[in-house]
Design an enzyme around this catalytic site. Structure first.
Site, PDB file in Angstrom:
ATOM      1  N   VAL A  45      15.236  23.853  22.242  1.00 57.35           N
ATOM      2  CA  VAL A  45      14.267  22.928  21.663  1.00 57.35           C
ATOM      3  C   VAL A  45      13.870  23.373  20.261  1.00 57.35           C
ATOM      4  O   VAL A  45      13.784  22.572  19.328  1.00 57.35           O
ATOM      5  CB  VAL A  45      13.016  22.825  22.568  1.00 57.35           C
ATOM      6  N   GLY A 184      -4.791  16.621  19.304  1.00 56.98           N
ATOM      7  CA  GLY A 184      -5.123  17.273  18.043  1.00 56.98           C
ATOM      8  C   GLY A 184      -4.779  18.745  18.037  1.00 56.98           C
ATOM      9  O   GLY A 184      -5.490  19.557  17.435  1.00 56.98           O
ATOM     10  N   VAL A 240      -7.538   8.374  25.289  1.00 62.27           N
ATOM     11  CA  VAL A 240      -6.802   7.125  25.399  1.00 62.27           C
ATOM     12  C   VAL A 240      -6.711   6.776  26.882  1.00 62.27           C
ATOM     13  O   VAL A 240      -6.205   7.561  27.684  1.00 62.27           O
ATOM     14  CB  VAL A 240      -5.393   7.272  24.796  1.00 62.27           C
ATOM     15  N   ARG A 275       2.995  20.780  26.957  1.00 66.71           N
ATOM     16  CA  ARG A 275       4.330  20.871  27.535  1.00 66.71           C
ATOM     17  C   ARG A 275       4.239  21.459  28.943  1.00 66.71           C
ATOM     18  O   ARG A 275       3.282  22.166  29.268  1.00 66.71           O
ATOM     19  CB  ARG A 275       5.239  21.743  26.655  1.00 66.71           C
ATOM     20  N   HIS A 447      -0.886  42.771  -7.391  1.00 64.36           N
ATOM     21  CA  HIS A 447      -1.804  41.779  -7.970  1.00 64.36           C
ATOM     22  C   HIS A 447      -1.060  40.954  -9.021  1.00 64.36           C
ATOM     23  O   HIS A 447      -0.292  41.504  -9.803  1.00 64.36           O
ATOM     24  CB  HIS A 447      -2.983  42.502  -8.618  1.00 64.36           C
TER      25      HIS A 447
END
Length: 472
Positions: A45, A184, A240, A275, A447
């Site tokens: 995947v 989210g 939902v 998942r 830096h």
């Protein structure tokens, strides 16, 4: 149908990051290895429909955003013209090149590959369904790296062409005018930003009261401010309750929260709510391997299951479902299966959200410390005091280090801003090496860089910071 019988010293089920790492490591240790995967291409995947293609698209969306922000610096480009076919081809080319590389490494190591769906017959035998027929595989030892699958949402017609999962969303068949992302979390926000950059009007619905619930919310805030400008709406503490197809392939979505119930029409809906392990696909019930009530395989620190000759790694054993965790576990399993001393003894596992800005954390979070009443102190370096961050227009970022108040050793690190996913590696090394605040603060950092902020956070904790004035 052709019936065939095979024997394997070590068989690995699944060719994702954990699976192929386990197979390659075992082969390097002199074992005869058989690697089985149901996909036509290796990589699982992560490579084929997850980590790699999503990050390729996120790179494009970030570059577009940076080009737009240059207008504040005196350089203005015209409105971008998007060739979705070329974008898709670019993404696919990267995936293809990596597929080829893994196949070449397998060949060089003489790892044998069978393309088919493996399922257990017993503690020592597998059946593999291939295009040419069934193959019976008897093994000495087995490493399960079967992965996971997107979770479906009740009330959503998952077989409808306008309902997307993380897999189908990455196919980029088109750019919907209005896209609703359900969830989210990491996947939902990453893909939401991709589609927003490509022109979709994106809305997000999250059941919990915060985005990315696993992260400290002070790290999430800079991202949420960005998303408030990019997305049409972000609905928290909302759910939902139904998705109803219309005749024109749009979707009528019913959303419910403390303000009541309302309906909205979207071109497409992306379901990204989590998942689940692929335990059922491999018929684990035909073995004596123990699983928990959620279907995850139980393992010990050696990645061994309740059956001595069977190991398990990656998503199929539980959270966090991360490729780098699976790779680590795969090498442990291969070493133990090959007779070497090894165990999962990592002190931390880094997490990265590849949004713009990125969020990364490792080790103890402030949220966990407070919930578990773990004593801690922290040092924070705001990127508003970083010259490099100002150059990058990233002054809203920050680096945070959580320390043990007694030993001053690093317990956790959190970063938000560009390249947070790269910067977190220094935090991981500090945790693994048992570094304390003085070790970090006295290490010379170049830096101007974003990496300086890591030393800066340690100096804030120590009270030695000169780039900030911190009252005693």
């Amino acid at each position: 149908m052709v019936e065939e019988s095979r024997q394997a010293e070590i068989v690995v089920i699944g060719a994702g990051p954990g699976g192929y790492a386990a197979a390659f490591r075992a082969a390097d240790l002199g074992k005869e290895v058989l690697l089985i995967d149901r996909d036509s291409e290796l990589g699982g995947v992560c490579l084929n429909r997850g980590c790699i293609p999503s990050k390729a698209l996120l790179h494009i969306s970030k570059a577009m955003d940076e080009a737009e922000r240059l207008s504040k610096m005196g350089v203005t480009y015209g409105k971008p013209e998007i060739d979705i076919d070329q974008v898709r081809d670019h993404k696919n080319k990267i995936v293809s090149q990596l597929n080829s590389g893994i196949a070449q490494m397998a060949n060089a190591r003489k790892v044998e590959i069978i393309k088919g769906l493996a399922s257990f017959v017993s503690n020592t035998e597998l059946k593999v369904q291939t295009d040419m027929g069934n193959v019976s595989v008897t093994f000495g030892q087995c490493i399960i790296a079967g992965g996971s699958t997107s979770v479906a949402l009740p009330g959503v017609p998952m077989d409808h062409p306008s309902v997307l999962t993380s897999r189908t969303a990455l196919e980029l068949k088109d750019i919907p005018e209005k896209l609703l992302v359900i969830g989210g979390g990491v996947i939902g926000l990453e893909l939401g930003q991709v589609y927003a950059a490509l022109g979709s009007k994106v809305s997000v619905v999250e059941f919990l009261p915060t985005l990315i619930p696993g992260a400290d919310q002070d790290l999430v805030k800079p991202l949420q401010r960005k998303l408030n400008k990019q997305f049409e709406s972000i609905l928290l503490s909302s759910k939902v309750t139904a998705v109803e197809p219309n005749n024109d392939d749009t979707l009528n979505v019913i959303i419910e929260n403390n303000k009541g119930e309302f309906r909205e029409v979207y071109s497409k809906v992306l379901v990204a709510i989590g998942r689940r392990p692929n335990t059922n696909l491999i018929d684990i019930k035909n073995t004596d391997v123990r699983i928990d009530d959620k279907g995850y395989i139980k393992v010990d620190v050696y990645q061994r299951t309740s059956v001595k000759n069977i190991f398990a790694i990656g998503d199929i054993i539980g959270d966090p479902m991360l490729a780098h965790k699976a790779t680590y576990e795969g090498k442990v399993a291969a070493d133990v299966a090959s007779g070497l001393p090894a165990a999962f003894d990592a002190r931390a596992i880094p997490s990265v959200v590849y949004t713009n800005p990125e969020i990364a954390w490792a080790g103890l979070t402030e949220k966990e410390a407070k919930n578990d009443e773990i004593p801690y102190k922290k040092g924070e370096f705001p990127w508003s005091a970083s010259g490099k961050a100002m150059i990058l227009d990233a002054s809203q970022g920050k680096t945070k280090i959580i320390f043990d108040p007694e030993t001053k050793q690093v317990l956790g690190v959190g970063i938000v801003g560009p390249s947070a996913g790269d910067l977190i590696s220094e935090g991981m090394l500090a945790i693994e090496m048992g570094a304390d605040a003085e070790d970090i603060g006295l290490t010379i950092h170049p830096h101007p860089t974003l990496g300086e902020s890591f030393a800066g956070a340690a100096e804030v904790f120590e009270g030695t910071a000169t780039d900030l004035y911190v009252p005693k």
